[in-house]
Design a protein around this motif. Structure first.
Motif, mmCIF file in Angstrom:
data_model
loop_
_atom_site.group_PDB
_atom_site.id
_atom_site.type_symbol
_atom_site.label_atom_id
_atom_site.label_comp_id
_atom_site.label_asym_id
_atom_site.label_seq_id
_atom_site.Cartn_x
_atom_site.Cartn_y
_atom_site.Cartn_z
ATOM 1 N N TYR A 69 0.831 -1.199 0.000
ATOM 2 C CA TYR A 69 0.000 0.000 0.000
ATOM 3 C C TYR A 69 0.870 1.255 0.000
ATOM 4 O O TYR A 69 2.038 1.211 0.337
ATOM 5 C CB TYR A 69 -0.930 0.032 1.218
ATOM 6 C CG TYR A 69 -0.215 0.369 2.505
ATOM 7 C CD1 TYR A 69 -0.143 1.683 2.953
ATOM 8 C CD2 TYR A 69 0.404 -0.611 3.264
ATOM 9 C CE1 TYR A 69 0.530 2.002 4.120
ATOM 10 C CE2 TYR A 69 1.078 -0.287 4.431
ATOM 11 C CZ TYR A 69 1.136 1.020 4.850
ATOM 12 O OH TYR A 69 1.798 1.348 5.995
ATOM 13 N N LEU A 82 0.037 5.589 0.893
ATOM 14 C CA LEU A 82 -0.927 6.654 1.130
ATOM 15 C C LEU A 82 -0.192 7.977 1.247
ATOM 16 O O LEU A 82 0.969 8.025 1.607
ATOM 17 C CB LEU A 82 -1.794 6.390 2.366
ATOM 18 C CG LEU A 82 -1.125 6.307 3.731
ATOM 19 C CD1 LEU A 82 -1.122 7.662 4.401
ATOM 20 C CD2 LEU A 82 -1.904 5.338 4.590
ATOM 21 N N TYR A 126 -6.105 13.653 -0.236
ATOM 22 C CA TYR A 126 -5.758 12.335 0.297
ATOM 23 C C TYR A 126 -5.710 11.341 -0.852
ATOM 24 O O TYR A 126 -6.609 11.318 -1.697
ATOM 25 C CB TYR A 126 -6.814 11.900 1.314
ATOM 26 C CG TYR A 126 -6.691 10.461 1.757
ATOM 27 C CD1 TYR A 126 -5.679 10.058 2.610
ATOM 28 C CD2 TYR A 126 -7.591 9.498 1.315
ATOM 29 C CE1 TYR A 126 -5.558 8.744 3.023
ATOM 30 C CE2 TYR A 126 -7.489 8.177 1.722
ATOM 31 C CZ TYR A 126 -6.478 7.807 2.568
ATOM 32 O OH TYR A 126 -6.359 6.504 2.966
ATOM 33 N N TYR A 159 -4.728 7.063 -1.702
ATOM 34 C CA TYR A 159 -4.414 5.735 -1.180
ATOM 35 C C TYR A 159 -4.438 4.749 -2.334
ATOM 36 O O TYR A 159 -5.345 4.771 -3.166
ATOM 37 C CB TYR A 159 -5.447 5.310 -0.131
ATOM 38 C CG TYR A 159 -5.255 3.895 0.344
ATOM 39 C CD1 TYR A 159 -4.325 3.595 1.325
ATOM 40 C CD2 TYR A 159 -5.987 2.851 -0.208
ATOM 41 C CE1 TYR A 159 -4.122 2.289 1.756
ATOM 42 C CE2 TYR A 159 -5.801 1.549 0.220
ATOM 43 C CZ TYR A 159 -4.867 1.273 1.197
ATOM 44 O OH TYR A 159 -4.672 -0.013 1.624
ATOM 45 N N ASP A 198 -3.429 0.436 -3.194
ATOM 46 C CA ASP A 198 -2.936 -0.848 -2.684
ATOM 47 C C ASP A 198 -2.837 -1.864 -3.810
ATOM 48 O O ASP A 198 -3.323 -1.641 -4.922
ATOM 49 C CB ASP A 198 -3.782 -1.370 -1.524
ATOM 50 C CG ASP A 198 -5.207 -1.735 -1.908
ATOM 51 O OD1 ASP A 198 -5.452 -2.134 -3.064
ATOM 52 O OD2 ASP A 198 -6.081 -1.635 -1.050
#
Length: 170
Positions: free
Chosen positions: A114, A116, A150, A152, A154
């Motif tokens: 991941y 972020l 933001y 993110y 994965d």
């Protein structure tokens, strides 16, 4: 009649124990000690990993923070960023986990599968990072709204990229 000596095909195979009568010296030498295939592949893999980590160090979130939160500025009023019933709009923004003190986070993290990233907007509100909201006609709540972004990602294909606001009480 004289009996001929018959030779078998097996008699023509040279002996492993006796040198042939007219043996010539060989040009082959003993095996040299050198780098094995495993060692060469290990060095190549190490160089590839080091290069990859070096490239990751060039990404923006791997750099040290360029400014301390104390240098950010905020509007004294909302300037159209809120209405009478909402605190820090839009309501679709991410409001959770994105604060560093009373300002929007500006950092990131990576793991095995991941990555972020929190990015603050230093000057999106007419040269300011945040605005102060003193409540509308229905509430006496007072908040500072520091905006940013933001992201993110994965390995399972999970991707989130959205506007976010650090909402703190003042």
């Amino acid at each position: 009649m004289k009996a001929e000596k018959r030779t078998s095909i097996l008699d023509q195979i040279p002996s492993a124990e006796e040198m042939p009568e007219q043996a010539m010296p060989t040009l082959m030498s003993a095996k040299r000690e050198g780098w094995s295939r495993r060692r060469v592949l290990g060095i190549a893999t190490g160089a590839a990993v080091a290069t990859g980590l070096g490239v990751l160090d060039l990404l923006p979130w791997s750099k040290p923070r360029s400014a301390a939160a104390a240098t950010y500025t905020a509007w004294e009023s909302c300037h159209g960023y809120a209405n009478a019933s909402s605190v820090c709009v839009p309501s679709s923004a991410l409001y959770s986990g994105n604060c560093s003190g009373s300002w929007h986070r500006n950092d990131g993290a990576t793991g095995t599968c991941y990555a972020l990233r929190y990015t603050h907007y230093a000057s999106t509100c007419d040269g300011n990072n945040a605005w102060k909201w003193y409540g509308g006609s229905t509430t006496a709540t007072r908040r500072k709204c520091s905006d940013g972004w933001y992201e993110y990602h994965d390995c399972g294909g999970g991707n989130v990229s959205r506007f976010s606001i650090c909402r703190t009480a003042i």
